[in-house]
Motif scaffolding. Structure first.
Motif, PDB file in Angstrom:
ATOM      1  N   UNK A  89      38.187 -44.228   7.627  1.00  0.00           N
ATOM      2  CA  UNK A  89      38.045 -44.997   6.533  1.00  0.00           C
ATOM      3  C   UNK A  89      39.284 -46.055   6.910  1.00  0.00           C
ATOM      4  N   UNK A  90      39.035 -46.790   7.697  1.00  0.00           N
ATOM      5  CA  UNK A  90      40.286 -47.683   8.010  1.00  0.00           C
ATOM      6  C   UNK A  90      40.579 -48.606   7.204  1.00  0.00           C
ATOM      7  N   UNK A  91      42.068 -48.627   6.808  1.00  0.00           N
ATOM      8  CA  UNK A  91      42.774 -49.441   6.047  1.00  0.00           C
ATOM      9  C   UNK A  91      42.385 -50.795   6.406  1.00  0.00           C
TER      10      UNK A  91
ATOM     11  N   UNK B 138      39.148 -52.112   5.049  1.00  0.00           N
ATOM     12  CA  UNK B 138      39.121 -52.012   3.707  1.00  0.00           C
ATOM     13  C   UNK B 138      39.942 -53.400   3.541  1.00  0.00           C
ATOM     14  N   UNK B 139      40.859 -53.860   4.018  1.00  0.00           N
ATOM     15  CA  UNK B 139      41.403 -54.878   4.053  1.00  0.00           C
ATOM     16  C   UNK B 139      40.742 -55.943   4.357  1.00  0.00           C
TER      17      UNK B 139
ATOM     18  N   UNK C 121      38.515 -55.592  -0.458  1.00  0.00           N
ATOM     19  CA  UNK C 121      38.102 -54.576  -1.496  1.00  0.00           C
ATOM     20  C   UNK C 121      39.218 -54.423  -2.564  1.00  0.00           C
ATOM     21  N   UNK C 122      40.368 -54.534  -2.162  1.00  0.00           N
ATOM     22  CA  UNK C 122      41.522 -54.432  -2.906  1.00  0.00           C
ATOM     23  C   UNK C 122      41.372 -55.445  -4.324  1.00  0.00           C
TER      24      UNK C 122
ATOM     25  N   UNK D 201      44.592 -40.819   6.769  1.00  0.00           N
ATOM     26  CA  UNK D 201      43.914 -42.072   6.299  1.00  0.00           C
ATOM     27  C   UNK D 201      44.389 -43.186   7.241  1.00  0.00           C
ATOM     28  N   UNK D 202      45.892 -43.156   7.580  1.00  0.00           N
ATOM     29  CA  UNK D 202      46.278 -44.177   8.291  1.00  0.00           C
ATOM     30  C   UNK D 202      46.167 -43.950   9.826  1.00  0.00           C
ATOM     31  N   UNK D 203      46.215 -42.821  10.350  1.00  0.00           N
ATOM     32  CA  UNK D 203      45.998 -42.963  11.809  1.00  0.00           C
ATOM     33  C   UNK D 203      44.495 -42.279  11.974  1.00  0.00           C
TER      34      UNK D 203
END
Lengths: 177, 212
Positions: A97-99, A102-103, A107-108, A139-141
């Motif tokens: 669920x890659x940031x 997402x970016x 979505x933000x 989540x990040x890695x």
């Protein structure tokens, strides 16, 4: 004619329902589709159907009805668009669920207020180091829980517990408005 | 069921949220994921949990810019992407400095050649003409190379990959233009005077504007 009229929501009812549920529905649909365009399409179709038919549904059951319609639409759309394979890949092989995704998908702007993110950021910072480390790695890695456990030399159960504890705090932060 | 959820909520996240997070993260097997999707049809709590899980993981991911991944136990602070940019800057500057150094040496050589050719009036006219042509060629080569230096400079500034946002981009480019050393423009002017190419500084300015 009267029967059809009674099925339709009034503009006020539709507007109220939209305000109450659209954000959650969008997130829900994205969870099933992992694609913001498709998720928005599902929300539009769902509210289109709500306008037509939700008048028949008791007001206190409309939210559940909306989610059910959205779920069915999302799964149907997934089948139609042949994105099931992609979703499975994302669920299984990539496990992400890659940031960055997402970016990129912006979505933000559509799903979260800046204040929401700020609250979660603060909550994340206030987590105990051990819990934050699990969240960061998960989540990040993009590591699986098993990988985190293996890398850190911890039992899997410990890693899962830390993640659950962290999620509870982060969830509280996101809910508190 | 609900009391069980609320009881555990103070310590751990609810089972529904946990399951939703695992579903999102791909921690469920295909069979489990299918079963999860099946239950979503009638379980509004699970549907809400999935929406919450998406918002939550999204929010956490959004904070990626604010919390350094994998560092440490130190609580995250504001993002600092400048080291990456500075590294890129440094590399770019080194390349440009090396190229410019070589070009300056070439400028110096061509200027001294030019002086030598003027200092020998007794040379046969053909040799003088050849020498003048040679010097002119060298100056032209320097001019071309200086143009390529500027284009390298522009490309280096355009090829930055880490651009946090538009404002940061503006700042970087303004900084980049400010970092073009004065001696580089002086070298350009020297070369253009030597070659008689009046338009070169204008082109250099244009290239800079292009970079901006």
């Amino acid at each position: 004619m009267n029967g059809e009229e009674s099925q339709r929501l009034s503009p006020q009812q539709a507007g109220s329902l939209y305000l109450d549920c659209s954000e959650a529905l969008l997130a829900f649909a994205w969870g099933l589709l992992r694609d913001w365009e498709l998720a928005r399409e599902v929300v539009q179709v769902t509210f289109g159907k709500a306008l037509e038919y939700a008048g028949e549904v008791p007001p206190d059951a409309r939210r559940k009805w909306l989610f059910k319609v959205a779920r069915n639409e999302a799964l149907a759309l997934r089948r139609r668009n042949g994105v099931a394979r992609k979703v499975q890949e994302r669920l299984g092989a990539e496990r992400r669920l890659s940031q960055f995704e997402s970016r990129q998908s912006d979505i933000g702007a559509s799903l979260l207020q800046r204040e929401d993110v700020e609250r979660v950021r603060k909550a994340l910072e206030s987590l105990p180091d051990a819990q934050r480390e699990v969240v960061v790695q998960r989540i990040y890695e993009d590591k699986t829980f098993a990988e985190i456990a293996a890398d850190s030399g911890l039992p899997l159960g410990t890693v899962l517990t830390r993640m659950r504890l962290a999620l509870a705090k982060l969830e509280q932060a996101l809910k508190s408005t | 069921m609900k009391s069980e959820h609320s009881q555990s909520a103070s310590f751990e996240c609810s089972p529904a949220l946990w399951e939703a997070v695992c579903y999102l993260a791909g921690e469920l097997s295909t069979v489990e994921a299918d079963a999860f999707e099946e239950r979503l049809a009638d379980d509004i709590e699970l549907a809400d949990a999935l929406a919450s899980a998406v918002r939550l993981t999204t929010a956490v991911a959004e904070t990626a810019v604010a919390v350094p991944a994998r560092t440490s136990s130190v609580p995250g602070t504001a993002v600092d992407v400048t080291p990456v940019l500075r590294q890129s800057d440094r590399r770019g500057r080194m390349v440009v400095a090396a190229v410019c150094g070589a070009l300056l040496a070439l400028v110096a050589w061509s200027a001294s050649s030019h002086r030598e050719s003027q200092a020998v009036p007794a040379e046969p006219s053909r040799l003088a003409s050849d020498s003048k042509t040679e010097v002119q060629g060298a100056v032209d080569a320097v001019t071309q190379n200086l143009e390529s230096v500027l284009s390298v400079w522009v490309e280096l500034n355009q090829s930055r990959e880490v651009l946090p946002d538009d404002s940061a981009l503006d700042t970087l480019l303004v900084d980049a233009s400010a970092d073009v050393p004065d001696w580089m423009f002086a070298a350009l002017q020297t070369a253009s005077i030597g070659s008689g190419a009046e338009s070169l500084p204008v082109e250099a300015d244009g290239a800079q504007e292009g970079a901006l």
